[in-house]
Enzyme design. Structure first.
Site, PDB file in Angstrom:
ATOM      1  CG  ASP A  76      42.525 -22.824  35.557  1.00  0.00           C
ATOM      2  OD1 ASP A  76      43.560 -22.719  36.255  1.00  0.00           O
ATOM      3  OD2 ASP A  76      42.261 -23.846  34.901  1.00  0.00           O
ATOM      4  CD  GLU A 138      45.968 -27.532  37.917  1.00  0.00           C
ATOM      5  OE1 GLU A 138      46.547 -28.551  38.336  1.00  0.00           O
ATOM      6  OE2 GLU A 138      44.738 -27.403  38.003  1.00  0.00           O
TER       7      GLU A 138
HETATM    8 ZN   LIG Z   1      44.093 -27.088  41.597  1.00  0.00          ZN
END
Ligand SMILES: [Zn+2]
Length: 390
Positions: A76, A138
């Protein structure tokens, strides 16, 4: 099986085209990676989120039953909203030896290098396998890697060590701070402000908690410093407050958020206990007026600080492969703290500079991609023999 061979830059161009902003699905990118690996005869295993819109990918090159070296990265990226870009953020553009695009530094550049290294890894008789571990979400609190880590030692062999390819300009990072976010909800009782004793003022209670948090902030600042970090102490910041309804009403509720960036070794739960002790004293006073009064304290997100330790095989290997002898500490968080906490020694090293991460016109230098490819070639050399580092 002889699959297609692409340069890291070619693969990066493909990866950048997938808009994997954290609130969107990462499945098109995951399917691309799965397909690419399948063309090389490598099976991928997916760990999907609850609604199936996102997934982590785990795959192994080399002997499947042997704990290997995991190459970990998140798929992401952060949003491009309200950023001014010179060119389309989702189309890779090369200018002056730099590759521009959202995620080029953080951290599709590393993912592209890992995929580009696959044919080389496959062509060798690896004694130590290489695992590919790509996560999601993340950027919104290291969420997606957690269900994947939960499968280590169960569905997947627990890696002997983990290399997290966040942008470190290809220097070896062996520690980082751990961000922890709290949310506090204070429930008082509304009353006409002229009849204050009939109410419980939730904002005043928030003030007492803020006073305690400010004392903790000062103590963290005065605690022994670690000059490897900038700033060299753990920070505590009250980051959000929301309460009250009108100027003439005793406020019935107040919400308070705060954030701690913990140094390795800072006891987060001691902070939590101290806050709860003050809160429980407040609740006693509040309930004398309003039995329904309450204070709810919750840790909304916790990423553990990361400290590899002096005898870490992961750090020794990364230094060996990078040809360096010095490690660094950073203030941003990564998935390394979570892997380390789950029992896989970890290290952070990857192409690109964190200064470009999340920024408009994000870029990674082609030279950094070249360095990362060199690092992965030396990893393959090492994995063929798998000798202890020291
Ligand atoms: Zn990163």
């Amino acid at each position: 099986m002889k699959g297609p061979s692409y340069s890291a830059a070619e693969l990066l161009a493909r990866l950048v085209r997938f808009d994997t902003t954290s609130h969107k699905s990462n499945l098109p990118l995951v399917r691309f990676v799965e397909d690419y690996l399948a063309q090389h005869g490598i099976a991928s295993q997916l760990v999907a989120n609850a609604d199936g819109a996102k997934a982590s990918l785990y795959a192994t090159i080399g002997p499947a039953a042997v704990p290997g070296v995991a190459l970990s990265g998140h798929t992401d990226v952060v949003p491009v909203d309200s950023q001014s870009w010179t060119s389309d953020p989702f189309v890779l553009a090369e200018r002056d030896g730099r590759l521009y695009g959202r995620g080029t530094a953080d951290m599709k550049g590393f993912l592209a290098c890992v995929l580009a290294a696959v044919p080389d890894l496959l062509g060798r008789p690896l004694a130590v396998p290489v695992h590919i571990a790509f996560s999601y979400d993340e950027e919104v609190g290291c969420l997606g890697v957690r269900p994947l880590i939960a499968e280590l030692g169960r569905r997947f062999v627990k890696p002997r060590l983990v290399i997290v390819g966040e942008p470190t300009s290809m220097s070896v990072v062996d520690s980082h701070k751990g961000p922890v976010r709290w949310r506090i909800d204070i429930q008082g009782r509304a009353a006409h402000s002229s009849m204050a004793p009939l109410g419980v003022n939730a904002i005043s209670v928030a003030g007492k908690l803020i006073a305690e948090l400010t004392r903790i902030e000062e103590e963290l600042k005065a605690a022994p410093r670690d000059d490897r970090f900038d700033p060299p102490y753990a920070t505590l910041q009250i980051t959000r407050i929301d309460g009250g309804t009108a100027t003439n009403i005793v406020p019935v509720s107040c919400r308070l958020d705060f954030d701690v960036r913990a140094l390795p070794g800072v006891d987060i739960h001691a902070i939590d206990r101290r806050l709860r002790a003050v809160a429980s004293k407040c609740i006693g006073e509040m309930r004398r007026v309003a039995p329904e009064a309450d204070i709810e304290i919750a840790i909304a997100n916790e990423v553990p600080p990361f400290a590899a330790g002096n005898d870490s095989e992961a750090v020794a290997l990364a230094l060996h492969l990078a040809g360096q002898n010095e490690t660094h500490a950073v203030s941003y968080a990564t998935e390394a703290g979570l892997f380390q906490a789950a029992g896989s020694p970890s290290v952070v090293i990857g192409p690109g500079d964190i200064a470009q991460a999340h920024a408009a016109d994000e870029w990674v230098a082609k030279d950094q991609i070249g360095k990362c490819m060199g690092f992965l070639t030396r990893l393959a050399d090492w994995a063929e023999r798998g000798k202890p580092i020291r």
